[in-house]
Design an enzyme around this catalytic site. Structure first.
Site, PDB file in Angstrom:
ATOM      1  N   CYS A 123       0.858  -1.199   0.000  1.00  0.00           N
ATOM      2  CA  CYS A 123       0.000   0.000   0.000  1.00  0.00           C
ATOM      3  C   CYS A 123       0.892   1.246   0.000  1.00  0.00           C
ATOM      4  CB  CYS A 123      -0.891   0.041   1.243  1.00  0.00           C
ATOM      5  SG  CYS A 123      -1.908  -1.417   1.512  1.00  0.00           S
ATOM      6  N   HIS A 168       0.839   4.933  -1.735  1.00  0.00           N
ATOM      7  CA  HIS A 168       0.145   5.882  -0.857  1.00  0.00           C
ATOM      8  C   HIS A 168       1.041   6.461   0.239  1.00  0.00           C
ATOM      9  CE1 HIS A 168      -3.685   4.977  -2.767  1.00  0.00           C
ATOM     10  NE2 HIS A 168      -3.471   3.683  -2.571  1.00  0.00           N
ATOM     11  N   CYS A 183      -7.653  -2.166  -5.260  1.00  0.00           N
ATOM     12  CA  CYS A 183      -6.234  -1.812  -5.290  1.00  0.00           C
ATOM     13  C   CYS A 183      -5.368  -3.068  -5.371  1.00  0.00           C
ATOM     14  CB  CYS A 183      -5.859  -1.047  -4.019  1.00  0.00           C
ATOM     15  SG  CYS A 183      -5.457   0.679  -4.307  1.00  0.00           S
ATOM     16  N   CYS A 218     -34.669  -2.759  10.058  1.00  0.00           N
ATOM     17  CA  CYS A 218     -33.624  -2.012  10.787  1.00  0.00           C
ATOM     18  C   CYS A 218     -34.293  -0.954  11.659  1.00  0.00           C
ATOM     19  CB  CYS A 218     -32.672  -1.316   9.824  1.00  0.00           C
ATOM     20  SG  CYS A 218     -31.884  -2.387   8.618  1.00  0.00           S
ATOM     21  N   CYS A 246     -35.886  -1.408  15.434  1.00  0.00           N
ATOM     22  CA  CYS A 246     -35.059  -1.244  16.630  1.00  0.00           C
ATOM     23  C   CYS A 246     -34.383   0.125  16.674  1.00  0.00           C
ATOM     24  CB  CYS A 246     -33.968  -2.321  16.679  1.00  0.00           C
ATOM     25  SG  CYS A 246     -34.601  -3.981  17.023  1.00  0.00           S
ATOM     26  N   CYS A 284     -27.345  -8.656  12.637  1.00  0.00           N
ATOM     27  CA  CYS A 284     -28.661  -8.066  12.925  1.00  0.00           C
ATOM     28  C   CYS A 284     -29.752  -8.815  12.152  1.00  0.00           C
ATOM     29  CB  CYS A 284     -28.687  -6.591  12.507  1.00  0.00           C
ATOM     30  SG  CYS A 284     -28.183  -5.442  13.807  1.00  0.00           S
TER      31      CYS A 284
END
Lengths: 286, 109, 151
Positions: free
Chosen positions: A100, A104, A138, A202, A205, A247
């Site tokens: 990376c 970068h 990438c 979703c 809750c 969930c």
């Protein structure tokens, strides 16, 4: 309680779950979060068209001990993932002999604020990419490396490391790019669609019952600004799509695949719902 | 968490002679309790950090015998009274015999 | 955090919400005798007294897998007034032993913090043994419930 142990069956669960949610209410705490002295935005005015007036970090819904663990990076075991991510950042992988860092350089500079603006539109694939998918892109296109398997420990660590470079930066997704608005619309539909044997959306809750208790869990707005997050429950890092799937599993529905169009749309929409909250990665939750 | 355990310690850089300072330590470790079963129903063997100790210039400061009820990624916070400049040495002992150490210097004036 | 009536109701109603979970096989829990014997062995026959040691733990653990606890023993930590060790027990875990801390004059204070596992609602017990052999005890009940989500 002995008698209740004998009760099984979906109908009973649904009825009692409804009861459980309806029973208690507690406000999020009036507290401010500083991580190693750096202030985090845990309350922000909601963007236009949002069901709430104010968006609230999940940190405000946790108990004092859990909040304190996030407030000091030393005490936060999620920082092990950040350290591992830093190692990966500098490790050469793939046929092109690059890491990376080869492109970068120093992540503290090149990745500062980046994690706060994902998911982002990818013109080539005509889809939104989250940090995990951007890393894979990438790896494949620029490093000649294999994409990560979902929830590979290194995928979570590198994602955590990259998002951690935006610690404190307010979340802001750019919906003006490409078809991001269409994905937002689709994500909104997913958010409000009831599913599973428990017939929960979703929103059941995290909007309708926000601030109430489901069993011993204080229901938050379900914000995603702290992901990947360190959970006391598993004593490990949990990725966002793992949490989405968890969930959905809890509603007793079929789980969509990680990074599927359905869950990517949901990520776009849910990230927008937390507009203005600081990135807290790695946050600490119960 | 199967990777090599990594210790982390937090020690103030300096202190006054005789001052009581707070030390914090954390090590990445799964702390497999020996109470869990795998998918085939077989007990997963115990593998924990069973001992932690802290020395200052070779003298014992604090130690701890550890059982499987200590959480994964064991965290210990305790104090030390530093009479002079020197080095803290921290040692964690794994069930498999591995020993992990870390050292931190402190200036006392 | 205190256990308000409202929150107690939530815990009760919540526990009822997922009755199927209650059918999961339970691990064998420590017999009360194990805890009693460990206390007697640590105390060397002396009767633990109240005072001197303070155990801090949450009333309700947000997650039983990671419960922060702290102990603090009143002591000058000099030759005449020294804490030798502190044993932590949890009387409802599969095994009651949690950890034993050993202090020295270089400790400065007899205080320590750690994070522990609690398999269910139970007492956490902290015993301090002074250098003169006297033993002090503090105890606190910590409530543990399975979370509604992914717990």
């Amino acid at each position: 309680m002995e008698r209740l142990k004998l009760l099984t069956g979906t109908a009973v669960c649904v009825v009692l779950t409804g009861l459980a949610i309806a029973t208690a209410m507690a406000d999020p705490v009036d507290d401010t979060l500083e991580i190693d002295g750096v202030p985090m935005i845990t309350k922000a005015p909601a963007p236009e068209g949002h069901p709430f007036k104010e968006v609230l970090s999940g940190w405000l819904f946790r108990e004092a001990e859990t909040r304190a663990t996030e407030a000091e990076s030393f005490a936060n075991p999620g920082m092990f993932a950040v350290e591992r991510g830093a190692e990966i950042w500098g490790t050469v992988e793939g046929s092109m002999g690059k890491s990376c860092a080869s492109c970068h350089n120093d992540a503290a500079e090149s990745m500062k604020g980046v994690g706060a603006s994902y998911p982002k539109w990818d013109a080539k694939s005509k889809k939104p990419l989250n940090v995990e998918l951007q890393i894979d892109k990438c790896r494949v296109e620029n490093m000649g490396a294999e994409p990560y398997k979902f929830d590979d420990a290194d995928q979570i660590a590198l994602t955590t490391y990259i998002k951690h470079q935006s610690l404190g930066t307010p979340v802001k997704v750019d919906l003006s790019q490409g078809d991001m608005q269409t994905w937002w619309d689709k994500g909104k539909e997913v958010y409000y669609t009831r599913t599973g044997q428990l017939n929960f959306a979703c929103a059941s809750c995290h909007e309708g019952a926000m601030g109430k208790y489901i069993r011993a869990d204080h229901l938050s707005q379900g914000q995603v600004n702290g992901f990947p997050t360190y959970r006391f429950n598993t004593a490990g890092m949990v990725s966002l799509h793992n949490r989405f799937r968890g969930c959905i599993r809890d509603t007793r529905a079929e789980m969509p695949k990680a990074f599927s169009d359905e869950l990517m749309a949901l990520e776009v929409y849910v990230t927008w719902r937390g507009t203005g909250l600081s990135v807290e990665t790695p946050s600490v939750r119960q | 968490m199967a990777a090599t355990p990594k210790p982390r310690v937090k020690v103030p850089k300096s202190a006054k002679a005789g001052e009581v300072i707070v030390l914090k330590t954390l090590i990445s470790h799964e702390m497999e309790s020996g109470q869990r079963k795998d998918k085939e129903g077989k007990t997963i063997p115990r593998k924990i950090i069973n001992k932690f100790s802290c020395e200052f210039n070779g003298q014992p400061v604090f130690s701890c015998d550890i059982d499987p009820a200590i959480s994964a990624n064991p965290y210990f916070e305790f104090s030390a009274k530093v009479p002079e400049s020197g080095t803290f040495k921290f040692t964690w002992v794994d069930d498999d015999g591995s020993i992990y150490t870390d050292e931190q210097k402190i200036d006392v004036n | 955090m205190t256990l308000t009536r409202r929150r107690a109701l939530a815990l009760f109603a919540g526990a009822a919400a997922f009755p199927a979970l209650q059918l999961l096989p339970r691990p064998a829990f420590a017999a009360a005798e194990d805890t009693t014997k460990l206390i007697a062995d640590f105390a060397g026959g002396k009767e633990p007294q109240a005072g001197k040691i303070k155990l801090t733990a949450p009333d309700i653990a947000e997650n039983g897998n990671t419960v922060p606890i702290a102990i603090n023993v009143e002591s000058a930590m000099t030759d005449g007034d020294m804490v030798a060790s502190v044993m932590i027990l949890a009387d409802g875990n599969p095994r009651p032993e949690v950890a034993t801390f050993h202090f020295t004059a270089l400790s400065g204070t007899a205080a320590a913090t750690t994070r522990m596992r609690l398999a269910k609602t139970q007492n956490v017990i902290a015993l301090a043994k002074m250098a003169d052999g006297s033993v002090y005890m503090d105890k606190k009940e910590v409530k543990v419930t399975i979370g509604g989500c992914g717990g």
